[in-house]
Each structure stands twice: as structure tokens, then as C-alpha cells.
Design a protein around this motif. Structure first.
Motif, PDB file in Angstrom:
ATOM      1  N   ASN A   1       0.864  -1.272  -0.340  1.00 49.44           N
ATOM      2  CA  ASN A   1      -0.147  -0.035   0.061  1.00 49.44           C
ATOM      3  C   ASN A   1       0.835   1.214  -0.079  1.00 49.44           C
ATOM      4  O   ASN A   1       0.345   2.130  -0.579  1.00 49.44           O
ATOM      5  CB  ASN A   1      -1.109  -0.142   1.104  1.00 49.44           C
ATOM      6  CG  ASN A   1      -2.252  -0.898   0.985  1.00 49.44           C
ATOM      7  OD1 ASN A   1      -2.513  -1.180   0.115  1.00 49.44           O
ATOM      8  ND2 ASN A   1      -2.655  -1.387   2.010  1.00 49.44           N
ATOM      9  N   TYR A   2       2.078   1.157   0.559  1.00 46.25           N
ATOM     10  CA  TYR A   2       3.054   2.144   0.560  1.00 46.25           C
ATOM     11  C   TYR A   2       3.977   2.364  -0.511  1.00 46.25           C
ATOM     12  O   TYR A   2       4.299   3.383  -1.139  1.00 46.25           O
ATOM     13  CB  TYR A   2       3.769   2.468   2.014  1.00 46.25           C
ATOM     14  CG  TYR A   2       4.551   3.612   1.924  1.00 46.25           C
ATOM     15  CD1 TYR A   2       3.929   5.141   2.328  1.00 46.25           C
ATOM     16  CD2 TYR A   2       5.996   3.515   1.876  1.00 46.25           C
ATOM     17  CE1 TYR A   2       4.829   6.071   2.349  1.00 46.25           C
ATOM     18  CE2 TYR A   2       6.652   4.554   1.665  1.00 46.25           C
ATOM     19  CZ  TYR A   2       6.193   5.867   2.028  1.00 46.25           C
ATOM     20  OH  TYR A   2       7.093   7.011   2.162  1.00 46.25           O
ATOM     21  N   TYR A   3       4.717   1.087  -0.676  1.00 42.84           N
ATOM     22  CA  TYR A   3       5.808   1.111  -1.562  1.00 42.84           C
ATOM     23  C   TYR A   3       5.330   0.514  -2.910  1.00 42.84           C
ATOM     24  O   TYR A   3       6.270   0.734  -4.052  1.00 42.84           O
ATOM     25  CB  TYR A   3       6.808  -0.061  -1.075  1.00 42.84           C
ATOM     26  CG  TYR A   3       7.328   0.408   0.132  1.00 42.84           C
ATOM     27  CD1 TYR A   3       8.563   1.308  -0.002  1.00 42.84           C
ATOM     28  CD2 TYR A   3       6.942   0.170   1.416  1.00 42.84           C
ATOM     29  CE1 TYR A   3       9.082   1.759   1.301  1.00 42.84           C
ATOM     30  CE2 TYR A   3       7.700   0.390   2.701  1.00 42.84           C
ATOM     31  CZ  TYR A   3       8.698   1.292   2.565  1.00 42.84           C
ATOM     32  OH  TYR A   3       9.576   1.676   3.579  1.00 42.84           O
ATOM     33  N   HIS A   4       4.071   0.278  -3.262  1.00 38.11           N
ATOM     34  CA  HIS A   4       3.667  -0.059  -4.681  1.00 38.11           C
ATOM     35  C   HIS A   4       4.670  -1.113  -5.177  1.00 38.11           C
ATOM     36  O   HIS A   4       4.717  -2.178  -4.680  1.00 38.11           O
ATOM     37  CB  HIS A   4       3.337   1.226  -5.233  1.00 38.11           C
ATOM     38  CG  HIS A   4       2.570   2.161  -4.598  1.00 38.11           C
ATOM     39  ND1 HIS A   4       1.341   1.773  -4.134  1.00 38.11           N
ATOM     40  CD2 HIS A   4       2.805   3.520  -4.269  1.00 38.11           C
ATOM     41  CE1 HIS A   4       0.777   2.830  -3.741  1.00 38.11           C
ATOM     42  NE2 HIS A   4       1.774   3.880  -3.742  1.00 38.11           N
ATOM     43  N   GLU A   5       4.961  -0.613  -6.432  1.00 37.47           N
ATOM     44  CA  GLU A   5       5.889  -1.848  -7.234  1.00 37.47           C
ATOM     45  C   GLU A   5       7.342  -1.793  -6.705  1.00 37.47           C
ATOM     46  O   GLU A   5       7.994  -2.725  -7.033  1.00 37.47           O
ATOM     47  CB  GLU A   5       5.993  -1.394  -8.620  1.00 37.47           C
ATOM     48  CG  GLU A   5       6.812   0.015  -8.842  1.00 37.47           C
ATOM     49  CD  GLU A   5       6.031   1.388  -8.675  1.00 37.47           C
ATOM     50  OE1 GLU A   5       6.771   2.211  -9.158  1.00 37.47           O
ATOM     51  OE2 GLU A   5       4.964   1.019  -8.133  1.00 37.47           O
ATOM     52  N   ASN A   6       7.570  -0.984  -5.521  1.00 40.19           N
ATOM     53  CA  ASN A   6       8.862  -1.434  -4.974  1.00 40.19           C
ATOM     54  C   ASN A   6       8.857  -2.171  -3.564  1.00 40.19           C
ATOM     55  O   ASN A   6       9.761  -2.015  -2.916  1.00 40.19           O
ATOM     56  CB  ASN A   6       9.551   0.066  -4.377  1.00 40.19           C
ATOM     57  CG  ASN A   6       9.746   0.709  -5.920  1.00 40.19           C
ATOM     58  OD1 ASN A   6      10.740   0.651  -6.439  1.00 40.19           O
ATOM     59  ND2 ASN A   6       8.950   1.906  -6.172  1.00 40.19           N
ATOM     60  N   CYS A   7       7.720  -2.845  -3.561  1.00 35.99           N
ATOM     61  CA  CYS A   7       7.555  -4.055  -2.437  1.00 35.99           C
ATOM     62  C   CYS A   7       7.478  -5.172  -3.238  1.00 35.99           C
ATOM     63  O   CYS A   7       6.899  -5.653  -3.989  1.00 35.99           O
ATOM     64  CB  CYS A   7       6.272  -3.727  -1.790  1.00 35.99           C
ATOM     65  SG  CYS A   7       6.046  -5.032  -0.533  1.00 35.99           S
TER      66      CYS A   7
ATOM     67  N   SER B   1       5.167  -6.171  -8.870  1.00 36.80           N
ATOM     68  CA  SER B   1       6.383  -6.620  -7.907  1.00 36.80           C
ATOM     69  C   SER B   1       6.885  -8.032  -8.172  1.00 36.80           C
ATOM     70  O   SER B   1       6.335  -8.875  -8.994  1.00 36.80           O
ATOM     71  CB  SER B   1       5.609  -6.739  -6.452  1.00 36.80           C
ATOM     72  OG  SER B   1       5.050  -5.441  -6.181  1.00 36.80           O
ATOM     73  N   LEU B   2       8.132  -8.269  -7.752  1.00 39.07           N
ATOM     74  CA  LEU B   2       8.679  -9.555  -7.976  1.00 39.07           C
ATOM     75  C   LEU B   2       8.328 -10.476  -6.781  1.00 39.07           C
ATOM     76  O   LEU B   2       8.382 -10.060  -5.643  1.00 39.07           O
ATOM     77  CB  LEU B   2      10.146  -9.535  -8.113  1.00 39.07           C
ATOM     78  CG  LEU B   2      10.640  -8.862  -9.123  1.00 39.07           C
ATOM     79  CD1 LEU B   2      12.483  -8.604  -8.854  1.00 39.07           C
ATOM     80  CD2 LEU B   2      10.408  -9.461 -10.543  1.00 39.07           C
ATOM     81  N   ILE B   3       7.926 -11.707  -6.910  1.00 43.12           N
ATOM     82  CA  ILE B   3       7.588 -12.666  -5.969  1.00 43.12           C
ATOM     83  C   ILE B   3       8.467 -13.999  -6.294  1.00 43.12           C
ATOM     84  O   ILE B   3       8.283 -14.262  -7.208  1.00 43.12           O
ATOM     85  CB  ILE B   3       6.050 -13.096  -5.945  1.00 43.12           C
ATOM     86  CG1 ILE B   3       5.277 -11.716  -5.743  1.00 43.12           C
ATOM     87  CG2 ILE B   3       5.692 -14.051  -4.838  1.00 43.12           C
ATOM     88  CD1 ILE B   3       3.842 -11.979  -5.656  1.00 43.12           C
ATOM     89  N   TRP B   4       9.307 -14.141  -5.283  1.00 44.84           N
ATOM     90  CA  TRP B   4      10.150 -15.578  -5.416  1.00 44.84           C
ATOM     91  C   TRP B   4       9.838 -16.506  -4.275  1.00 44.84           C
ATOM     92  O   TRP B   4       9.189 -16.082  -3.428  1.00 44.84           O
ATOM     93  CB  TRP B   4      11.527 -15.275  -5.404  1.00 44.84           C
ATOM     94  CG  TRP B   4      11.920 -14.260  -6.511  1.00 44.84           C
ATOM     95  CD1 TRP B   4      11.334 -13.917  -7.754  1.00 44.84           C
ATOM     96  CD2 TRP B   4      13.100 -13.419  -6.475  1.00 44.84           C
ATOM     97  NE1 TRP B   4      12.297 -13.087  -8.475  1.00 44.84           N
ATOM     98  CE2 TRP B   4      13.455 -12.673  -7.666  1.00 44.84           C
ATOM     99  CE3 TRP B   4      14.169 -13.177  -5.476  1.00 44.84           C
ATOM    100  CZ2 TRP B   4      14.340 -11.741  -8.095  1.00 44.84           C
ATOM    101  CZ3 TRP B   4      15.455 -12.545  -5.829  1.00 44.84           C
ATOM    102  CH2 TRP B   4      15.312 -11.776  -6.979  1.00 44.84           C
ATOM    103  N   ALA B   5      10.162 -17.696  -4.491  1.00 49.41           N
ATOM    104  CA  ALA B   5      10.023 -18.864  -3.564  1.00 49.41           C
ATOM    105  C   ALA B   5      11.186 -19.755  -3.235  1.00 49.41           C
ATOM    106  O   ALA B   5      11.768 -19.996  -4.271  1.00 49.41           O
ATOM    107  CB  ALA B   5       8.656 -19.412  -3.607  1.00 49.41           C
ATOM    108  N   GLN B   6      11.188 -20.236  -1.895  1.00 44.17           N
ATOM    109  CA  GLN B   6      12.206 -21.279  -1.666  1.00 44.17           C
ATOM    110  C   GLN B   6      11.740 -22.513  -2.328  1.00 44.17           C
ATOM    111  O   GLN B   6      10.454 -22.838  -2.496  1.00 44.17           O
ATOM    112  CB  GLN B   6      12.417 -21.536  -0.059  1.00 44.17           C
ATOM    113  CG  GLN B   6      13.436 -22.535   0.017  1.00 44.17           C
ATOM    114  CD  GLN B   6      13.641 -22.492   1.580  1.00 44.17           C
ATOM    115  OE1 GLN B   6      12.941 -21.941   2.296  1.00 44.17           O
ATOM    116  NE2 GLN B   6      14.509 -23.465   2.089  1.00 44.17           N
ATOM    117  N   ASP B   7      12.901 -23.345  -3.065  1.00 46.60           N
ATOM    118  CA  ASP B   7      12.377 -24.304  -3.846  1.00 46.60           C
ATOM    119  C   ASP B   7      11.997 -25.622  -2.669  1.00 46.60           C
ATOM    120  O   ASP B   7      12.395 -25.566  -1.549  1.00 46.60           O
ATOM    121  CB  ASP B   7      13.380 -25.084  -4.681  1.00 46.60           C
ATOM    122  CG  ASP B   7      14.655 -25.301  -4.080  1.00 46.60           C
ATOM    123  OD1 ASP B   7      14.831 -25.301  -2.776  1.00 46.60           O
ATOM    124  OD2 ASP B   7      15.761 -25.326  -4.712  1.00 46.60           O
ATOM    125  N   SER B   8      11.252 -26.573  -3.158  1.00 39.83           N
ATOM    126  CA  SER B   8      10.531 -27.711  -2.304  1.00 39.83           C
ATOM    127  C   SER B   8      11.657 -28.463  -1.464  1.00 39.83           C
ATOM    128  O   SER B   8      11.534 -28.688  -0.363  1.00 39.83           O
ATOM    129  CB  SER B   8       9.579 -28.513  -2.900  1.00 39.83           C
ATOM    130  OG  SER B   8       8.364 -27.419  -3.373  1.00 39.83           O
TER     131      SER B   8
END
Length: 351
Positions: free
Chosen positions: A260-266, A290-297
Motif C-alpha cells: 500500500n505504501y511501496y507499490h511496485e517497490n515492494c 512486484s517480484l515474488i520468489w519462493a524457496q524450492d521444495s
């Protein structure tokens, strides 16, 4: 070597990759010198004030993208400019010792013997670089906190602390981002977890406090009892009610409140954990860009949370904590190279 501190020569660093800035800063420290500025070309030209420096080191991956005359830009500071440095090799590279001696020799030709006592010249002075400098962002001494313009939410549950610690331990210092750590945990263990995660890490781990602004290098852990957000001024704010949902902090709500504050920089990295917390907010962050990454299983103690978020189709990269750390460094470097001649106009806050 002369110890850093009062009396040491102060050197300014301008480099267009995070890795080169980190290596140059580390090398100067080994030579007993103080870094009084360390930033990208865009940050340099956007600043209205700069510290006095005995010398400026300029290391550009592509000098044609930066046609400005650095000698003229810095002439008000009366300091020589050392251009055309070979890129600094990795610390464990066999060429590193030779490169370090070469740097020391060049500095001594400009400044005299580095081992001799010197008077400090690190007091900041007005040094207007360009009347058309876009989106000026004040640059402070490296020891002073700089408000982060980019935030990465580190979200975790069962098995998360070990993964997050491994991720932080792999990062080089001085990345131009701040971190918000959302970990499902019993509230009485928050301070203990902060101390454990801080061991050997290059980053400042601390529990959120009302009124604090997240700075570059901060890893702010959110308490579990009450909901937190960023207020209109960019400061952390504790809300009177609890986090929604069965767990605190709610990762979905953390992502929504930060974006809500950082927009695309979150941005967000989903580490090991049970359940599906994060699946509601992930598409909303993705819509921001925004970028969303995840740890591999395979590297997770419990993979259900990163797998659930990945199932939304919003995750663009998965890897071990070490691979996630390297991906972050590479991503920041590529972003800086793309934006070096035209800094972002992001100023934070709601629009």
C-alpha cells in the motif's frame, strides 16, 4: 596498515554495480581508508550535497553510458578522480592480491603514502552537481541510515528461521534495499529469534518500533500480537487490533500493508512454512509489477507455503536460500545498469 577512523583519508566511490561498490569499499577498508560516499552514478548526480573526499574512485561497467565529465563534476571538491579501474575480482580470486596492490599504488601516486597520518576531511559540504539533477535523494554518510526505497518481505513459517538466516548470510553488505521479516512464531520468542538471526549477518536485525523508518540494510521483524503498517510519512505504525487470520503476523496482510505504501517497490520471498498464507496477496502484488520468489521444495523444511504461493502463478523464481540471495544481487545490479542514466522517479507514499 593504518586503522580506519579519525585521521584516515576519506574516499568517495561511484560504481554502477552493487558488487563493485561492495568490493571497492572492502578494499579501501583493508588499506586503512574511510569510504565517505558509496553510490551509483544516478545517486551521485541526484545528490545536492556530497562529503569532501581526498579522492573519488569511479568504476563504470560501460563508460559510454555515462558521458559526463567526472573531473568537472567534482572540481568544486578539489579532489582528484581515479578513472579506468579494472573491475575488482572476487575476494577469493587468485588475481585479487595483484589487483589490490595495483589500486594501492595508484592511490599513493595521487595522495602520497597511505600509511602516513592524515587529517580528516569527511565533513559534508554543499557541492551542487547539476541544477537539473532529477528526483534528488539526499545521500548521507554510510554510517547514517538511508530510508529504503525498495522493500523485500521475507515471509516464513515452519522451517523459516534457518532458511532466512542462510539467505541473509549469503548477501553482500550495502545492498540498497530494506527487508521486512514476517515469521509465524510465538510472540515470546521474537527477541530471541532476532538475536539468533543477527549472528554473522551483514544486516541490522531489529524488532519493529512505532515511528521507525525502514532503512537500507535493515531487517525489521514484525511482532505477532498487533497488526503493523506503513503510515503516510513512511514510518512503521502499530495498529490497535490483532493480525487477521489464525497466525501472527498474517503474511497476506503484511504484503498488502507494505505494498500500500511501496507499490511496485515492494517485493516478496516466500520461505519454508506450512499452510497457504500469502496466496491472497500474491496476485495483488503481481498486479503492481512486484517480484515474488519462493524457496524450492527440496530445500524447505516444510514446502506447503511456498508451493501454495507458487501455484497462484505469481512466482517468477524458485531456488535454495543461497540461490535466492544470488538472484537478488544479480537483479539489483541489472536494474541499476538499466536505470543508471535515468533514475526512477519513485518517491514512496500513496499516489
Amino acid at each position: 596498515m593504518m586503522a580506519t577512523g579519525a585521521g584516515a583519508l576519506t574516499i568517495g566511490i561511484v560504481a554502477d554495480t552493487v558488487t563493485q561498490r561492495q568490493r571497492l569499499s572492502s578494499s579501501l577498508k583493508e588499506l586503512g581508508l574511510v569510504t565517505c560516499f558509496c553510490g551509483s552514478p544516478a545517486e551521485f548526480y541526484a545528490s545536492a550535497t556530497l562529503p569532501l573526499a581526498a579522492c573519488w574512485l569511479v568504476q563504470l561497467e560501460d563508460e559510454e553510458e555515462h558521458p559526463e565529465d567526472w573531473d568537472l563534476a567534482l572540481i568544486d571538491g578539489d579532489a582528484p578522480v581515479l578513472l579506468g579501474l579494472d573491475p575488482a575480482p572476487a575476494e577469493n580470486d587468485k588475481e585479487n592480491a595483484r589487483w589490490q596492490r595495483k589500486l594501492e599504488n595508484k592511490l599513493e601516486r595521487l595522495l602520497g603514502p597511505l600509511s602516513a597520518p592524515q587529517s580528516t576531511n569527511a565533513e559534508p559540504v554543499l557541492n551542487r552537481i547539476s541544477s537539473s539533477a532529477p528526483n534528488s535523494v539526499p545521500l548521507l554518510q554510510p554510517s547514517e541510515p538511508i530510508a529504503a526505497r525498495q522493500i523485500w518481505v521475507l515471509a516464513a513459517s515452519l522451517g523459516g528461521p534457518e532458511a532466512v538466516k542462510s539467505f541473509l548470510d549469503q548477501l553482500p553488505p550495502d545492498l540498497p534495499v530494506g527487508f521486512v521479516y514476517a515469521q509465524h512464531i510465538d510472540g515470546q520468542f521474537t527477541e530471541v529469534l532476532t538475536r539468533v538471526l543477527g549472528r554473522h549477518s551483514q544486516y541490522r536485525l531489529k524488532t519493529a518500533k512505532p515511528g521507525d523508518v525502514i532503512a537500507t540494510g535493515d531487517v525489521v521483524m514484525l511482532p505477532v500480537d498487533h497488526e503493523w503498517q506503513i503510515d503516510g510519512s513512511g514510518a512503521l505504525e502499530e495498529l490497535p487490533g490483532p493480525w487477521p487470520g489464525p497466525y501472527g503476523p498474517s503474511i497476506d496482510q503484511v504484503l498488502l500493508n507494505m505494498s500500500n505504501y511501496y507499490h511496485e517497490n515492494c517485493h516478496a520471498i516466500i520461505f519454508s512454512g506450512m499452510g497457504s498464507d500469502g496466496t491472497v496477496a500474491a496476485p495483488m502484488l503481481r498486479a503492481y509489477g512486484s517480484l515474488i520468489w519462493a524457496q524450492d521444495s527440496q530445500s524447505c523444511g516444510q514446502p506447503s507455503m511456498p508451493e501454495s504461493v507458487a501455484a497462484t502463478g505469481c512466482v517468477s523464481f524458485r531456488g535454495t536460500p543461497q540461490q535466492l540471495a544470488q538472484k537478488l544481487v544479480t537483479t539489483l545490479e541489472n536494474t541499476e545498469l538499466q536505470q543508471s542514466s535515468q533514475p526512477s522517479d519513485y518517491t514512496g507514499g500513496n499516489s
